[in-house]
Design a protein around this motif. Structure first.
Motif, PDB file in Angstrom:
ATOM      1  N   GLY A 179       0.668  -1.265   0.068  1.00 43.30           N
ATOM      2  CA  GLY A 179      -0.062  -0.048  -0.043  1.00 43.30           C
ATOM      3  C   GLY A 179       0.950   1.179  -0.124  1.00 43.30           C
ATOM      4  O   GLY A 179       0.428   2.390   0.392  1.00 43.30           O
ATOM      5  N   LEU A 180       1.942   1.090  -0.474  1.00 40.20           N
ATOM      6  CA  LEU A 180       2.902   2.286  -0.364  1.00 40.20           C
ATOM      7  C   LEU A 180       3.225   2.838  -1.907  1.00 40.20           C
ATOM      8  O   LEU A 180       3.299   1.977  -2.738  1.00 40.20           O
ATOM      9  CB  LEU A 180       4.088   1.771   0.195  1.00 40.20           C
ATOM     10  N   THR A 181       3.571   4.147  -2.075  1.00 43.37           N
ATOM     11  CA  THR A 181       3.779   4.668  -3.281  1.00 43.37           C
ATOM     12  C   THR A 181       5.101   4.287  -3.526  1.00 43.37           C
ATOM     13  O   THR A 181       6.065   4.754  -2.967  1.00 43.37           O
ATOM     14  CB  THR A 181       3.369   6.088  -3.339  1.00 43.37           C
ATOM     15  N   PRO A 182       5.373   3.551  -4.757  1.00 42.78           N
ATOM     16  CA  PRO A 182       6.842   3.572  -5.197  1.00 42.78           C
ATOM     17  C   PRO A 182       7.557   4.718  -5.472  1.00 42.78           C
ATOM     18  O   PRO A 182       6.879   5.756  -6.002  1.00 42.78           O
ATOM     19  CB  PRO A 182       6.570   2.547  -6.388  1.00 42.78           C
ATOM     20  N   PRO A 183       8.957   4.711  -5.175  1.00 45.98           N
ATOM     21  CA  PRO A 183       9.715   6.147  -5.568  1.00 45.98           C
ATOM     22  C   PRO A 183       9.760   6.279  -7.103  1.00 45.98           C
ATOM     23  O   PRO A 183       9.592   5.406  -7.855  1.00 45.98           O
ATOM     24  CB  PRO A 183      10.862   5.718  -5.050  1.00 45.98           C
ATOM     25  N   GLU A 184       9.512   7.711  -7.307  1.00 45.68           N
ATOM     26  CA  GLU A 184       9.626   8.146  -8.850  1.00 45.68           C
ATOM     27  C   GLU A 184      10.911   8.046  -9.431  1.00 45.68           C
ATOM     28  O   GLU A 184      11.040   7.545 -10.502  1.00 45.68           O
ATOM     29  CB  GLU A 184       9.000   9.376  -8.753  1.00 45.68           C
ATOM     30  N   GLU A 185      11.954   8.131  -8.665  1.00 42.04           N
ATOM     31  CA  GLU A 185      13.400   8.032  -9.292  1.00 42.04           C
ATOM     32  C   GLU A 185      13.819   6.746  -9.211  1.00 42.04           C
ATOM     33  O   GLU A 185      13.507   5.743  -8.261  1.00 42.04           O
ATOM     34  CB  GLU A 185      14.398   9.097  -8.595  1.00 42.04           C
ATOM     35  N   GLU A 186      14.627   6.320 -10.280  1.00 40.99           N
ATOM     36  CA  GLU A 186      15.368   5.091 -10.255  1.00 40.99           C
ATOM     37  C   GLU A 186      16.344   4.822  -9.336  1.00 40.99           C
ATOM     38  O   GLU A 186      17.118   5.542  -9.044  1.00 40.99           O
ATOM     39  CB  GLU A 186      15.738   4.797 -11.803  1.00 40.99           C
ATOM     40  N   PHE A 187      16.833   3.624  -8.916  1.00 45.01           N
ATOM     41  CA  PHE A 187      17.934   3.457  -7.813  1.00 45.01           C
ATOM     42  C   PHE A 187      18.936   2.884  -8.854  1.00 45.01           C
ATOM     43  O   PHE A 187      18.650   2.260  -9.956  1.00 45.01           O
ATOM     44  CB  PHE A 187      17.544   2.460  -6.901  1.00 45.01           C
ATOM     45  N   ARG A 188      20.289   3.214  -8.402  1.00 46.53           N
ATOM     46  CA  ARG A 188      21.430   2.277  -8.902  1.00 46.53           C
ATOM     47  C   ARG A 188      21.668   1.237  -8.213  1.00 46.53           C
ATOM     48  O   ARG A 188      21.792   1.395  -6.809  1.00 46.53           O
ATOM     49  CB  ARG A 188      22.664   3.229  -8.856  1.00 46.53           C
ATOM     50  N   VAL A 189      21.561  -0.026  -8.649  1.00 48.45           N
ATOM     51  CA  VAL A 189      21.955  -1.258  -7.916  1.00 48.45           C
ATOM     52  C   VAL A 189      23.461  -1.750  -8.538  1.00 48.45           C
ATOM     53  O   VAL A 189      23.369  -2.101  -9.810  1.00 48.45           O
ATOM     54  CB  VAL A 189      20.697  -2.050  -8.065  1.00 48.45           C
ATOM     55  N   GLU A 190      24.312  -1.995  -7.617  1.00 44.87           N
ATOM     56  CA  GLU A 190      25.626  -2.725  -8.009  1.00 44.87           C
ATOM     57  C   GLU A 190      25.877  -3.728  -7.116  1.00 44.87           C
ATOM     58  O   GLU A 190      25.926  -3.614  -5.960  1.00 44.87           O
ATOM     59  CB  GLU A 190      26.800  -1.584  -7.976  1.00 44.87           C
ATOM     60  N   LEU A 191      25.917  -4.946  -7.671  1.00 43.91           N
ATOM     61  CA  LEU A 191      26.125  -6.220  -7.037  1.00 43.91           C
ATOM     62  C   LEU A 191      27.336  -6.886  -7.430  1.00 43.91           C
ATOM     63  O   LEU A 191      27.444  -7.075  -8.446  1.00 43.91           O
ATOM     64  CB  LEU A 191      24.836  -6.984  -6.917  1.00 43.91           C
ATOM     65  N   THR A 192      28.036  -7.658  -6.718  1.00 44.16           N
ATOM     66  CA  THR A 192      29.190  -8.473  -7.022  1.00 44.16           C
ATOM     67  C   THR A 192      28.645  -9.787  -7.129  1.00 44.16           C
ATOM     68  O   THR A 192      28.305 -10.341  -6.358  1.00 44.16           O
ATOM     69  CB  THR A 192      30.395  -8.390  -6.016  1.00 44.16           C
ATOM     70  N   SER A 193      28.876 -10.482  -8.294  1.00 41.58           N
ATOM     71  CA  SER A 193      28.444 -11.729  -8.560  1.00 41.58           C
ATOM     72  C   SER A 193      29.317 -12.641  -8.038  1.00 41.58           C
ATOM     73  O   SER A 193      30.635 -12.521  -7.560  1.00 41.58           O
ATOM     74  CB  SER A 193      28.493 -11.993 -10.083  1.00 41.58           C
ATOM     75  N   PRO A 194      29.062 -13.835  -7.809  1.00 46.24           N
ATOM     76  CA  PRO A 194      29.811 -14.968  -7.256  1.00 46.24           C
ATOM     77  C   PRO A 194      31.149 -14.860  -8.125  1.00 46.24           C
ATOM     78  O   PRO A 194      32.380 -15.366  -7.519  1.00 46.24           O
ATOM     79  CB  PRO A 194      28.992 -16.258  -7.610  1.00 46.24           C
ATOM     80  N   SER A 195      31.207 -15.036  -9.422  1.00 43.79           N
ATOM     81  CA  SER A 195      32.565 -14.813 -10.422  1.00 43.79           C
ATOM     82  C   SER A 195      33.401 -13.869  -9.906  1.00 43.79           C
ATOM     83  O   SER A 195      34.463 -13.624 -10.370  1.00 43.79           O
ATOM     84  CB  SER A 195      31.941 -15.394 -11.630  1.00 43.79           C
ATOM     85  N   GLY A 196      32.611 -12.650  -9.280  1.00 44.43           N
ATOM     86  CA  GLY A 196      33.404 -11.449  -9.109  1.00 44.43           C
ATOM     87  C   GLY A 196      33.011 -10.450 -10.117  1.00 44.43           C
ATOM     88  O   GLY A 196      33.731  -9.155 -10.010  1.00 44.43           O
ATOM     89  N   GLU A 197      32.308 -10.654 -11.000  1.00 49.36           N
ATOM     90  CA  GLU A 197      31.739  -9.578 -12.133  1.00 49.36           C
ATOM     91  C   GLU A 197      31.112  -8.563 -11.279  1.00 49.36           C
ATOM     92  O   GLU A 197      29.926  -8.962 -10.272  1.00 49.36           O
ATOM     93  CB  GLU A 197      31.152 -10.122 -13.135  1.00 49.36           C
ATOM     94  N   LEU A 198      30.723  -7.097 -11.769  1.00 52.21           N
ATOM     95  CA  LEU A 198      30.014  -6.261 -11.207  1.00 52.21           C
ATOM     96  C   LEU A 198      28.824  -6.214 -11.980  1.00 52.21           C
ATOM     97  O   LEU A 198      28.641  -6.039 -13.411  1.00 52.21           O
ATOM     98  CB  LEU A 198      30.547  -5.069 -11.336  1.00 52.21           C
ATOM     99  N   TRP A 199      27.435  -6.576 -11.610  1.00 51.38           N
ATOM    100  CA  TRP A 199      26.175  -6.587 -12.093  1.00 51.38           C
ATOM    101  C   TRP A 199      25.638  -5.279 -11.847  1.00 51.38           C
ATOM    102  O   TRP A 199      25.480  -4.844 -10.373  1.00 51.38           O
ATOM    103  CB  TRP A 199      25.263  -7.712 -11.762  1.00 51.38           C
ATOM    104  N   SER A 200      25.195  -4.333 -12.697  1.00 50.04           N
ATOM    105  CA  SER A 200      24.543  -3.097 -12.561  1.00 50.04           C
ATOM    106  C   SER A 200      23.392  -2.783 -13.036  1.00 50.04           C
ATOM    107  O   SER A 200      23.092  -3.413 -14.398  1.00 50.04           O
ATOM    108  CB  SER A 200      25.936  -2.042 -12.672  1.00 50.04           C
ATOM    109  N   TYR A 201      22.443  -2.345 -12.320  1.00 47.36           N
ATOM    110  CA  TYR A 201      21.394  -1.815 -12.940  1.00 47.36           C
ATOM    111  C   TYR A 201      20.702  -0.414 -12.511  1.00 47.36           C
ATOM    112  O   TYR A 201      21.309   0.227 -11.389  1.00 47.36           O
ATOM    113  CB  TYR A 201      20.210  -2.515 -12.300  1.00 47.36           C
ATOM    114  N   GLY A 202      20.336   0.405 -13.516  1.00 43.91           N
ATOM    115  CA  GLY A 202      19.724   1.773 -13.305  1.00 43.91           C
ATOM    116  C   GLY A 202      20.861   2.939 -13.485  1.00 43.91           C
ATOM    117  O   GLY A 202      22.074   2.320 -13.907  1.00 43.91           O
TER     118      GLY A 202
END
Length: 264
Positions: A179-202
């Protein structure tokens, strides 16, 4: 995803990894309680088998699947548990055989589906890739419950990218279902994969950011671990709120898991 074969391949590998974990279990260990309330190891596998059957029906017989949706609407709070209960009542060897046969039939049907096909589901229609991704996410998450029950540490793999993708895309759903209003702005998501690669979104320059290991993010969005026990970090109030409520699965808000005790 124009070619879904890679995610179908990963779904097959994820299922095989879980199969190796339960395939040789003694019968009495199928009755062990898992972290999911009232669910044993048998319930976990029965749920996967039940959902594979539903997915196969959606892929191969839309009219018959519509009947399953009606059953779900008639019992929205109980139909998932009811399906798990029915399967868990079977002898473990029969349950295991049914899970194997069902997932193999689903894999065959997904590979044979024409490009661009969309299937009915309990929520929005699913593409081949989305259906396979959803099945992989559930297989990994319920497999985590079983691994935790058996005190087994599973080596993470880069198949987690599929779980990450669902978790990131489900951000607004996690807010909306509460029941919450989603944020209007996009987030940056940066995650380190099991193999060491950087996965990024946003957007790279986004003010609100989420960072950490991909494994921990997956445990968070599938609600298999409490946030306080994970190395996922947020910058920004909205991003911080998201990490408190994140969920990659459909349905009502999950209750999550309690923090680990000092001796765990």
């Amino acid at each position: 995803m124009s070619d879904p074969s890679s995610v179908i391949d990963d779904l097959s590998r994820e299922s095989e990894q879980l199969d190796a974990l339960v395939g040789e279990l003694a019968e009495e260990r199928w009755a062990l309680a898992t972290p999911a309330p009232r669910w044993t190891v048998a319930h976990q596998i029965a749920h996967l088998a039940w959902t594979d059957r539903s997915a196969l029906l959606a892929v191969t017989d839309a009219d018959a699947f519509a009947g399953e949706v009606e059953k779900a609407l008639a019992s929205p709070d109980g139909f998932v548990d009811e399906g798990a209960e029915q399967g868990a009542a079977l002898p473990p060897d029969r349950l295991l055989a049914e899970w194997r046969a069902g997932r193999q039939a689903l894999e065959k049907a997904l590979r044979a589906a024409p490009t661009g096909t969309r299937f009915p589901w309990y929520g929005p229609p699913m593409s081949v890739a989305s259906m396979a991704t959803g099945r992989l996410m559930e297989t990994w998450a319920h497999g985590q419950d079983i691994a935790d029950t058996l005190h087994v540490t599973r080596p993470p793999t880069d198949r987690l990218r599929h779980v990450v993708r669902i978790g990131v895309r489900a951000r607004d759903f996690a807010f909306g279902v509460r029941g919450l209003t989603p944020p209007e702005e996009e987030f940056r998501v940066e995650l380190t994969s099991p193999s060491g690669e950087l996965w990024s979104y946003g957007p790279e320059g986004a003010r609100q950011r989420v960072t950490g290991p991909a494994l921990d993010f997956c445990l968070l969005v599938t609600q298999r671990a409490n946030r306080v026990d994970l190395a996922v970090r947020a910058e920004g109030l909205d991003a911080d709120r998201w990490l408190d409520i994140a969920q990659a699965f459909a349905g009502p808000p999950g209750t999550g898991r309690a923090p680990k005790g000092p001796t765990e």
